[in-house]
Design a protein around this motif. Structure first.
Motif, PDB file in Angstrom:
ATOM      1  N   GLN A  52       4.559   2.561  30.646  1.00  9.54           N
ATOM      2  CA  GLN A  52       5.717   2.239  31.483  1.00  9.54           C
ATOM      3  C   GLN A  52       6.551   1.090  30.950  1.00  9.54           C
ATOM      4  OE1 GLN A  52       2.980   1.770  34.880  1.00  9.54           O
ATOM      5  NE2 GLN A  52       4.330   3.133  36.028  1.00  9.54           N
ATOM      6  N   ILE A  53       6.145   0.523  29.823  1.00  9.34           N
ATOM      7  CA  ILE A  53       6.824  -0.661  29.288  1.00  9.34           C
ATOM      8  C   ILE A  53       7.629  -0.263  28.047  1.00  9.34           C
ATOM      9  CG2 ILE A  53       6.517  -2.991  28.380  1.00  9.34           C
ATOM     10  CD1 ILE A  53       3.772  -3.004  29.813  1.00  9.34           C
ATOM     11  N   PRO A  54       8.938  -0.502  28.034  1.00  6.70           N
ATOM     12  CA  PRO A  54       9.740  -0.181  26.847  1.00  6.70           C
ATOM     13  C   PRO A  54       9.246  -0.942  25.622  1.00  6.70           C
ATOM     14  CG  PRO A  54      11.148  -0.650  28.731  1.00  6.70           C
ATOM     15  CD  PRO A  54       9.755  -1.054  29.124  1.00  6.70           C
ATOM     16  N   LYS A  55       9.403  -0.349  24.463  1.00  9.04           N
ATOM     17  CA  LYS A  55       8.944  -0.948  23.214  1.00  9.04           C
ATOM     18  C   LYS A  55      10.126  -1.359  22.350  1.00  9.04           C
ATOM     19  CE  LYS A  55       5.207  -0.667  21.451  1.00  9.04           C
ATOM     20  NZ  LYS A  55       4.248  -1.783  21.212  1.00  9.04           N
ATOM     21  N   VAL A  56      10.129  -2.620  21.940  1.00  8.22           N
ATOM     22  CA  VAL A  56      11.074  -3.087  20.924  1.00  8.22           C
ATOM     23  C   VAL A  56      10.549  -2.644  19.563  1.00  8.22           C
ATOM     24  CG1 VAL A  56      12.070  -5.125  19.818  1.00  8.22           C
ATOM     25  CG2 VAL A  56      11.817  -5.043  22.312  1.00  8.22           C
ATOM     26  N   VAL A  57      11.429  -2.087  18.729  1.00  4.95           N
ATOM     27  CA  VAL A  57      10.996  -1.557  17.435  1.00  4.95           C
ATOM     28  C   VAL A  57      11.943  -2.023  16.340  1.00  4.95           C
ATOM     29  CG1 VAL A  57      10.488   0.506  16.069  1.00  4.95           C
ATOM     30  CG2 VAL A  57      10.064   0.511  18.546  1.00  4.95           C
ATOM     31  N   GLY A  58      11.377  -2.654  15.318  1.00  5.64           N
ATOM     32  CA  GLY A  58      12.128  -3.010  14.126  1.00  5.64           C
ATOM     33  C   GLY A  58      11.437  -2.431  12.912  1.00  5.64           C
ATOM     34  N   GLY A  59      12.198  -1.904  11.966  1.00 12.22           N
ATOM     35  CA  GLY A  59      11.608  -1.279  10.788  1.00 12.22           C
ATOM     36  C   GLY A  59      11.912  -2.042   9.511  1.00 12.22           C
ATOM     37  N   LEU A  60      11.073  -1.805   8.520  1.00 11.46           N
ATOM     38  CA  LEU A  60      11.350  -2.358   7.192  1.00 11.46           C
ATOM     39  C   LEU A  60      12.660  -1.790   6.668  1.00 11.46           C
ATOM     40  CD1 LEU A  60       9.900  -4.206   5.075  1.00 11.46           C
ATOM     41  CD2 LEU A  60       9.129  -2.093   3.983  1.00 11.46           C
TER      42      LEU A  60
ATOM     43  N   GLY B  77      10.522   3.960  26.954  1.00 12.35           N
ATOM     44  CA  GLY B  77      11.735   3.922  26.148  1.00 12.35           C
ATOM     45  C   GLY B  77      11.553   3.003  24.966  1.00 12.35           C
ATOM     46  N   THR B  78      12.493   3.052  24.048  1.00 11.33           N
ATOM     47  CA  THR B  78      12.442   2.182  22.873  1.00 11.33           C
ATOM     48  C   THR B  78      13.753   1.424  22.740  1.00 11.33           C
ATOM     49  OG1 THR B  78      13.214   3.949  21.393  1.00 11.33           O
ATOM     50  CG2 THR B  78      10.836   3.683  21.650  1.00 11.33           C
ATOM     51  N   ILE B  79      13.661   0.237  22.194  1.00 15.51           N
ATOM     52  CA  ILE B  79      14.830  -0.588  21.909  1.00 15.51           C
ATOM     53  C   ILE B  79      14.820  -0.845  20.413  1.00 15.51           C
ATOM     54  CG2 ILE B  79      16.017  -2.777  22.311  1.00 15.51           C
ATOM     55  CD1 ILE B  79      13.419  -1.570  24.798  1.00 15.51           C
ATOM     56  N   ALA B  80      15.647  -0.129  19.689  1.00 13.09           N
ATOM     57  CA  ALA B  80      15.706  -0.280  18.236  1.00 13.09           C
ATOM     58  C   ALA B  80      16.501  -1.532  17.886  1.00 13.09           C
ATOM     59  CB  ALA B  80      16.353   0.946  17.606  1.00 13.09           C
ATOM     60  N   VAL B  81      15.938  -2.346  17.001  1.00  6.05           N
ATOM     61  CA  VAL B  81      16.635  -3.544  16.529  1.00  6.05           C
ATOM     62  C   VAL B  81      16.790  -3.454  15.022  1.00  6.05           C
ATOM     63  CG1 VAL B  81      15.894  -4.967  18.453  1.00  6.05           C
ATOM     64  CG2 VAL B  81      14.478  -4.863  16.406  1.00  6.05           C
ATOM     65  N   SER B  82      17.557  -4.360  14.468  1.00  2.00           N
ATOM     66  CA  SER B  82      18.000  -4.199  13.082  1.00  2.00           C
ATOM     67  C   SER B  82      16.943  -4.487  12.040  1.00  2.00           C
ATOM     68  CB  SER B  82      19.210  -5.109  12.829  1.00  2.00           C
ATOM     69  OG  SER B  82      18.866  -6.474  13.030  1.00  2.00           O
ATOM     70  N   SER B  83      15.863  -5.166  12.404  1.00  2.00           N
ATOM     71  CA  SER B  83      14.867  -5.535  11.396  1.00  2.00           C
ATOM     72  C   SER B  83      13.533  -5.850  12.049  1.00  2.00           C
ATOM     73  CB  SER B  83      15.339  -6.761  10.596  1.00  2.00           C
ATOM     74  OG  SER B  83      15.400  -7.895  11.441  1.00  2.00           O
ATOM     75  N   CYS B  84      12.508  -5.907  11.223  1.00  2.00           N
ATOM     76  CA  CYS B  84      11.197  -6.361  11.708  1.00  2.00           C
ATOM     77  C   CYS B  84      11.280  -7.789  12.224  1.00  2.00           C
ATOM     78  CB  CYS B  84      10.169  -6.301  10.576  1.00  2.00           C
ATOM     79  SG  CYS B  84       9.775  -4.649   9.986  1.00  2.00           S
ATOM     80  N   GLU B  85      12.087  -8.608  11.546  1.00  2.00           N
ATOM     81  CA  GLU B  85      12.176 -10.017  11.925  1.00  2.00           C
ATOM     82  C   GLU B  85      12.743 -10.190  13.333  1.00  2.00           C
ATOM     83  OE1 GLU B  85      11.785  -9.765   7.593  1.00  2.00           O
ATOM     84  OE2 GLU B  85      13.102  -8.756   9.022  1.00  2.00           O
TER      85      GLU B  85
END
Length: 456
Positions: free
Chosen positions: A194-202, A220-228
């Motif tokens: 039930q908890i959205p996931k923040v996701v950053g990729g290499l 749900g997912t929250i895509a961000v621009s980087s792992c950092e």
């Protein structure tokens, strides 16, 4: 549950074929998800993915955990044994301590501890050791995601070089992302799913694959621009809580000195429908995240010749609370003509928060050490922690939880409420204990015997 290694027809694996093969497996729910670290983060993740239709493999160096899970026994309260048995009977889960099998899953999620050293520097030995084990088994087409809370740049600068040590290239032969855990043990309103996931990729491909995976199993997912960015977001979440808890802890000390009840103040302030969020004081911070993670960022700041004054000050305030509580307890006992030395004191609650069985970094252990140093005749009671666990940074004698009978409560000189479990009968405690020191406002609803209650 072993999957064959994805290969290109008539040729070697390429970035495109590896990506497409993994994406197809995720879409069809035929991808096997490997979770490394079968604790308070790993088991809820397994539950979320099994419920979504994915087969899971659990990896842990603790053979006793592996044996328990393969026998259908859980050791975590909010993932009960019936649920684990269901995973097994549906043939959706197996656990192993054999790290040579890390090549079998299509996805590897790393959920291992990230503690501090004695100098309050990041201790990444569990992350490093896990990555070294993965590197020995890593095959083309796998997705590796770090979930352990850490400082920004860990995934790129620490994890990736180790994984690439076997000759494969991240972002081409295999994929790497960071998605911080957001588990809240004991919160019935928010399970892992039930908890959205923040996701950053290499890279974008890694991020998109990780978003596709998590999006199949969580809210749900929250895509961000980087792992950092993803790493920094998790640290920010915990710093926010640490700083605000430190603020109310500091106000509690001030208000105690001038005779104002901080709990009444907070209850009044939170009636404002905007601009205020209630945080509550306590005997210190507990859990694996809030007492530890802010110092990851302060360590990184020092590496860049920067200061983090709020973080450091919050840490000072919060780590000083156990001594403040024991000082107040000493004052209250003194009013009754008793020193701490030789007094019978029962501490209620060694779990770090209400209604959980998780004792990690609990301030109760510091309280117990301080009381024992002062010569208290100490016992404890916690329905969720029947035996005092062995802790890395605390040297305490073996103890078992005591039953809170009327006679036992009456025999104590003081009962110290450190964790406000719902299972405690506070009316009974106040009725029979001669002195109650309440650090959690747990006795707020008790009307009779309030002359025996002291806030600390």
């Amino acid at each position: 549950m072993t999957n064959s290694v994805p290969t290109a027809v008539g040729g070697p694996v390429t970035e495109t074929t590896a990506r497409d093969a993994l994406a197809a497996r995720i879409e069809q729910r035929t991808a096997t998800v490997g979770i490394i670290g079968l604790g308070y983060v790993g088991l809820p993740l397994i539950d979320a993915f099994v419920r979504a239709g994915f087969s899971c493999q659990g990896f842990d160096v603790d053979a006793s955990k592996v044996d328990a899970l393969n026998a259908g026994r859980s050791y975590i309260k909010h993932i009960d044994s019936a649920r684990v048995a269901g995973w097994l009977s549906d043939k959706m889960f197996t656990a192993t301590a054999d790290m040579r099998r890390l090549a079998e899953p299509d996805v590897l999620l790393i959920c291992v501890p990230t503690p501090l050293t004695d100098a309050r520097d990041p201790d990444l030995k569990y992350v490093v050791g896990t990555c070294q084990a993965i590197a020995k088994a890593l095959r083309p087409g796998q997705l590796v995601v770090l979930e352990s809370t850490t400082y920004p740049t860990t995934t790129r600068d620490v994890m990736v070089p180790i994984l690439e040590s076997n000759g494969l290239t991240a972002g081409k032969d295999f994929f790497v992302a960071y998605s911080p855990e957001r588990e809240d043990p004991g919160n019935p309103n928010f399970s892992a799913a039930q908890i959205p996931k923040v996701v950053g990729g290499l890279d974008e491909v890694s991020r998109d694959l990780a978003c596709q995976l998590y999006g199949s199993a969580v809210a749900g997912t929250i895509a961000v621009s980087s792992c950092e960015v993803a790493e920094a977001a998790k640290v920010l979440e915990n710093i926010y809580r640490s700083v605000n808890i430190a603020l109310v802890n500091e106000l509690k000390i001030l208000f105690d000195a001038i005779g104002i009840d901080v709990w009444e103040v907070i209850n009044a302030a939170k009636t404002k429908p905007f601009g205020f969020q209630a945080f509550y004081p306590g005997p210190g911070l507990g859990g694996h995240c809030i007492p530890i993670d802010p110092f990851y960022l302060s360590w990184l700041a020092r590496k860049h010749d920067q200061t983090t004054r709020f973080i450091e000050l919050a840490g000072e305030v919060n780590t000083g609370m156990p001594r403040y509580v024991i000082g107040r307890l000493a004052e209250f006992l003194n009013e009754a003509g008793k020193p701490i030395k030789g007094s019978k004191i029962c501490l209620l609650g060694v779990a770090y928060k209400k209604d959980v069985d998780d004792p990690r970094e609990s301030p109760s252990f510091v309280l117990m050490e301080l009381l024992l140093q002062r010569g208290a005749d100490l016992t404890y009671s916690d329905p969720h922690v029947p035996r005092l666990p062995s802790m890395r940074h605390h040297d305490l004698p073996a103890m078992e939880s005591r039953e809170l009978t009327d006679e036992f409560l009456a025999s104590q000189d003081c009962v110290l409420i450190a964790t406000d479990h719902s299972a405690f009968d506070y009316e009974q405690i106040v009725a029979h204990a001669p002195l109650i020191v309440d650090t959690r406002n747990a006795t707020a609803g008790v009307t009779a015997g309030r002359e025996k209650i002291r806030k600390a």
